[in-house]
Design an enzyme around this catalytic site. Structure first.
Site, short mmCIF file in Angstrom:
data_model
loop_
_atom_site.label_atom_id
_atom_site.label_comp_id
_atom_site.label_asym_id
_atom_site.label_seq_id
_atom_site.Cartn_x
_atom_site.Cartn_y
_atom_site.Cartn_z
N ASP A 18 1.95 -8.67 1.92
CA ASP A 18 3.20 -9.52 2.14
C ASP A 18 4.45 -9.13 1.74
O ASP A 18 4.44 -8.58 0.33
CB ASP A 18 2.67 -10.90 1.58
CG ASP A 18 3.46 -11.79 2.47
OD1 ASP A 18 4.20 -11.67 3.66
OD2 ASP A 18 3.55 -13.08 2.10
N HIS A 35 8.45 -2.86 7.27
CA HIS A 35 6.96 -2.39 7.82
C HIS A 35 6.70 -0.88 7.72
O HIS A 35 5.61 -0.41 7.14
CB HIS A 35 6.73 -2.71 9.23
CG HIS A 35 6.93 -4.33 9.42
ND1 HIS A 35 6.30 -5.27 8.68
CD2 HIS A 35 7.59 -5.24 10.36
CE1 HIS A 35 6.36 -6.57 8.92
NE2 HIS A 35 7.33 -6.61 9.85
N LEU A 129 -14.94 6.26 1.00
CA LEU A 129 -14.08 4.75 1.01
C LEU A 129 -14.27 4.36 2.40
O LEU A 129 -13.94 5.03 3.26
CB LEU A 129 -12.64 5.07 0.54
CG LEU A 129 -11.91 3.61 0.57
CD1 LEU A 129 -12.19 2.67 -0.22
CD2 LEU A 129 -10.50 3.83 0.76
C1 FPP Z 1 3.65 -9.03 5.97
O1 FPP Z 1 5.07 -9.08 5.65
C2 FPP Z 1 3.37 -7.88 6.73
C3 FPP Z 1 2.90 -7.50 8.02
C4 FPP Z 1 3.01 -8.78 8.89
C5 FPP Z 1 2.76 -6.19 8.68
C6 FPP Z 1 1.86 -5.28 7.71
C7 FPP Z 1 1.77 -3.86 8.16
C8 FPP Z 1 1.76 -2.82 7.45
C9 FPP Z 1 2.12 -2.59 6.02
C10 FPP Z 1 1.65 -1.65 8.19
C11 FPP Z 1 0.29 -1.14 7.81
C12 FPP Z 1 -0.13 -0.09 8.86
C13 FPP Z 1 -1.52 0.20 9.09
C14 FPP Z 1 -1.72 1.23 10.13
C15 FPP Z 1 -2.58 -0.38 8.53
P1 FPP Z 1 6.00 -10.18 6.26
O2 FPP Z 1 6.68 -9.51 7.53
O3 FPP Z 1 5.34 -11.31 6.69
O4 FPP Z 1 6.91 -10.06 5.33
P2 FPP Z 1 8.07 -11.60 4.74
O5 FPP Z 1 7.14 -12.47 4.44
O6 FPP Z 1 9.03 -10.94 3.65
O7 FPP Z 1 8.68 -11.75 6.02
#
Ligand code: FPP
Length: 245
Positions: A18, A35, A129
């Site tokens: 998050d 992201h 893993l």
């Molecule tokens: C939450 O942060 C994150 C997500 C909804 C996306 C997570 C995806 C990645 C880290 C990419 C991973 C890629 C692969 C291939 C595994 P948020 O957007 O909710 O953050 P916020 O709460 O600060 O708005």
């Protein structure tokens, strides 16, 4: 890392990644930039988990609820998943990592489904893993699907109602091939479970950190593991029962 007790490592660590959006805003950037940076953290954490000897790592990359985000963000994330998987699979394969996906994958765009299936297939024989990516995943969806699958087996006469037990449910979840996580980490200062592995996390230890996901590194994983190792896991028993001395 040298302070870690290798005999007391969790087999399975699950992470709610998050804070990408907030990290991006704090850097004056578009949410998608967060992201993209989040992928760097994914790579670092996968490397660290391999090095430490974690056997299963589940990452919550996209929830069922995330479909309701603005279309630009959803489309950007889908492209990021496809590109990242295509780009990273050769390295994952070289490192003997076995890739799995859980979630309502049929909801994903066809090119994403193809990329996922190619990655899964290419790494299927690996023995290191197990990296499990939860995509379009929600626990309530998963439990509803499990209920339907069990109902179909009962209807077909393959299973009687009396035979349904906890193992039946576990076997019909998307995580049937994996042990339950012993440690769940959530980044970015939120204290919620957000429809993630509700059944499987029944006895997991929870670790929350204020660190935004794009800043999460090996040291943060080690901190979480050290905290985990300092806890007494009682599974409903008394302290005296689990550690008599
Ligand atoms: C939450 O942060 C994150 C997500 C909804 C996306 C997570 C995806 C990645 C880290 C990419 C991973 C890629 C692969 C291939 C595994 P948020 O957007 O909710 O953050 P916020 O709460 O600060 O708005």
């Amino acid at each position: 890392m040298e302070n870690l007790d290798v005999n007391k490592l969790p087999k399975h660590v699950a992470i709610i990644m998050d804070g990408n959006g907030r990290w991006a805003q704090e850097h004056g950037q578009d949410r998608l930039f967060g992201h993209y940076e989040g992928v760097v953290s994914v790579r670092k954490v996968v490397e660290a988990a391999t090095e430490i000897g974690i056997q299963y790592l589940t990452l919550y990359a996209f929830s069922t609820e995330n479909w309701d985000r603005p279309a630009t963000e959803v489309n950007g994330l889908m492209s990021l998943f496809v590109d990242t998987i295509a780009k990273e699979v050769p390295d994952l394969h070289k490192n003997n990592i076995q890739l799995h996906f859980i979630g309502n994958l049929a909801q994903l765009p066809p090119e994403a489904q193809k990329a996922l299936e190619a990655g899964r297939h290419q790494t299927a024989q690996n023995t290191g893993l197990k990296l499990i990516i939860a995509l379009s995943y929600s626990s309530r969806w998963e439990l509803t699907e499990a209920a339907k699958k069990i109902a179909i087996q009962v209807q077909a006469g393959e299973l009687s109602v009396d035979q349904i037990n906890e193992a039946t449910l576990s076997k019909n979840l998307t995580t049937s091939d994996f042990p339950d996580p012993e440690l769940m980490i959530r980044t970015s200062g939120e204290y919620r479970i957000s429809n993630f592995l509700l059944y499987q996390l029944a006895y997991a230890e929870f670790y929350f950190t204020n660190t935004r996901w794009p800043n999460f590194r090996k040291k943060d994983l080690v901190d979480a593991l050290l905290d985990y190792q300092s806890r007494e896991r009682r599974f409903g028993k008394t302290s005296q029962q689990v550690s008599p001395n």
